[in-house]
Design an enzyme around this catalytic site. Structure first.
Site, short mmCIF file in Angstrom:
data_model
loop_
_atom_site.label_atom_id
_atom_site.label_comp_id
_atom_site.label_asym_id
_atom_site.label_seq_id
_atom_site.Cartn_x
_atom_site.Cartn_y
_atom_site.Cartn_z
CB VAL A 243 82.53 -23.37 19.63
CG1 VAL A 243 83.26 -23.32 18.30
CG2 VAL A 243 83.47 -23.86 20.74
CD GLU B 255 72.53 -37.38 24.69
OE1 GLU B 255 72.31 -36.37 25.36
OE2 GLU B 255 71.83 -37.73 23.72
C1 5GW Z 1 76.11 -28.03 17.77
C2 5GW Z 1 75.48 -28.77 16.76
C3 5GW Z 1 75.88 -28.65 15.43
C4 5GW Z 1 76.91 -27.81 15.13
C5 5GW Z 1 77.54 -27.08 16.14
C6 5GW Z 1 77.15 -27.20 17.47
C7 5GW Z 1 77.82 -26.42 18.54
C8 5GW Z 1 77.82 -26.86 19.89
C9 5GW Z 1 78.48 -25.19 18.26
O1 5GW Z 1 78.55 -24.70 17.09
N1 5GW Z 1 79.06 -24.49 19.27
C10 5GW Z 1 79.04 -24.94 20.57
O2 5GW Z 1 79.58 -24.25 21.45
N2 5GW Z 1 78.44 -26.14 20.87
C11 5GW Z 1 78.50 -26.61 22.29
O3 5GW Z 1 78.08 -27.96 22.38
C12 5GW Z 1 77.54 -25.80 23.16
O4 5GW Z 1 78.04 -25.76 24.49
C13 5GW Z 1 76.30 -26.66 23.12
O5 5GW Z 1 75.40 -26.39 24.18
C14 5GW Z 1 76.90 -28.06 23.17
C15 5GW Z 1 76.00 -29.18 22.65
O6 5GW Z 1 75.38 -28.85 21.41
P1 5GW Z 1 73.82 -28.57 21.32
O7 5GW Z 1 73.42 -27.79 22.54
O8 5GW Z 1 73.49 -27.93 20.01
O9 5GW Z 1 73.20 -30.01 21.38
P2 5GW Z 1 71.69 -30.33 21.82
O10 5GW Z 1 71.63 -31.85 21.79
O11 5GW Z 1 71.46 -29.79 23.21
O12 5GW Z 1 70.76 -29.69 20.82
#
Ligand code: 5GW
Ligand code: MN
Length: 307
Positions: free
Chosen positions: A77, A257
């Site tokens: 996203v 999580e």
């Molecule tokens: C994540 C954090 C803050 C704001 C937006 C997002 C976000 C996550 C986004 O804008 N778009 C998106 O597709 N994601 C989905 O959620 C992705 O598949 C992402 O890998 C997953 C989890 O978020 P991450 O990877 O940023 O979390 P961490 O804990 O691995 O850093």
């Protein structure tokens, strides 16, 4: 007749009755010698999968006979679409190679989904979702969309599902050794820590609450899976608890999580994947990690996250 019925049911259920093909030869297994630097079974006797604890040839031959099919979900996203190409290309190289795989991409930018050549029997399916500025919404919706995908599309078509973060890539084999009823991955950041250091939700008012002295491991939200109905139950429960919390204006420390960790405390995973299955590129590889299979890439938070 009854006997026939029972046999067919056993063979038809992908997680039961492990039948190897005739004529397979491989090194003799031992219950005396093996890895001694890690633990490869939980106290409730679920395997913990590490390199050197399984034989991929045996496992693949067992599951090839069953003609299983696997779904993977990934959310891309907003700017996270930039991670998709690498994710998909490395999945083609390492994720259940030689098996039937359907990858479901949920995105608000369907036109920007890269063209990735998929091998025979493997398919990329794009699902449009509305854009969202708030991570909390994306997070909450992830479990809901997994739940409805299972109910509306996957039931009767797919045996197993894995739900994966897009900001990551595959480096080596992730295959049949990871299959199980309910499958959780140990978070790479906490596996050497005491449980009171785990970032579980600590406020009793949240449905993700875990009390001191509770919790087995800290599992990551970036990868989980298992049999379709097991993951359906997990997604449904986590989504409901998230929503019920939200109605009382509470959001768990690490959103889904935290809810996943709460779920896995009561509903023990039947297979646990070692941190080989979700390492982090910024972390030096520890000596017990013989192979990094999947890892989170280094990301510029200011660049990819909505402000
Ligand atoms: C994540 C954090 C803050 C704001 C937006 C997002 C976000 C996550 C986004 O804008 N778009 C998106 O597709 N994601 C989905 O959620 C992705 O598949 C992402 O890998 C997953 C989890 O978020 P991450 O990877 O940023 O979390 P961490 O804990 O691995 O850093
Ligand atoms: Mn991530």
């Amino acid at each position: 007749m009854l006997c026939r019925f029972v046999d067919e049911n056993l063979i038809g259920s992908p997680d039961l009755h492990l039948m190897a093909p005739d004529g397979l030869k491989y090194p003799q297994p031992s219950i005396m010698y093996g890895r001694t630097d890690i633990v490869s079974v939980t106290p409730w006797l679920a395997p913990v999968v590490w390199e050197g604890t399984f034989n991929p040839v045996i496992l693949d031959s067992i599951y090839q006979k069953k003609n299983i099919s696997i779904a993977a979900t990934v959310f891309a996203v907003g700017k996270y679409i930039m991670f998709l190409k690498n994710f998909l290309e490395t999945a083609e190289q390492h994720f259940f190679v030689g098996f039937r795989v359907n990858v479901y991409v949920f995105t608000d930018r369907p036109k920007e989904v890269p063209e990735v050549k998929m091998a025979a029997g493997r398919e990329l399916i794009v699902r449009s979702v509305p854009s969202s500025k708030r991570w909390q919404e994306i997070s909450a919706r992830r479990m809901e969309l997994i739940q409805t995908l299972i109910e509306e599309t996957l039931l009767n078509n797919v045996d197993y599902i894995f739900c994966l973060d897009v900001d990551s890539k595959f480096h080596s084999r992730w295959g049949t050794e990871s299959l199980g009823g309910l499958v959780a991955v140990i978070h790479p950041g906490y596996y050497q820590d005491n449980r009171d250091k785990f970032p579980y939700e600590r406020r009793p008012s949240s449905r993700a609450y875990l009390a001191p002295g509770e919790g087995d491991f800290y599992y990551c939200g970036g990868a989980f899976g298992g049999l379709l109905m097991e993951v359906h139950q997990l997604a449904k429960t986590c989504h409901k608890n998230f929503e019920d919390d939200a109605k009382e204006n509470i959001e768990a420390a690490w959103q889904e999580e935290s809810h996943l960790n709460r779920y896995m405390w009561t509903n023990k995973p039947s297979k646990v994947l070692s941190p080989e299955y979700l390492w982090q590129d910024f972390k030096p590889r520890n000596p017990e990690i013989h192979t990094v299979r999947f890892s989170g890439v280094i990301k510029n938070y200011a660049e990819v996250r909505p402000h």
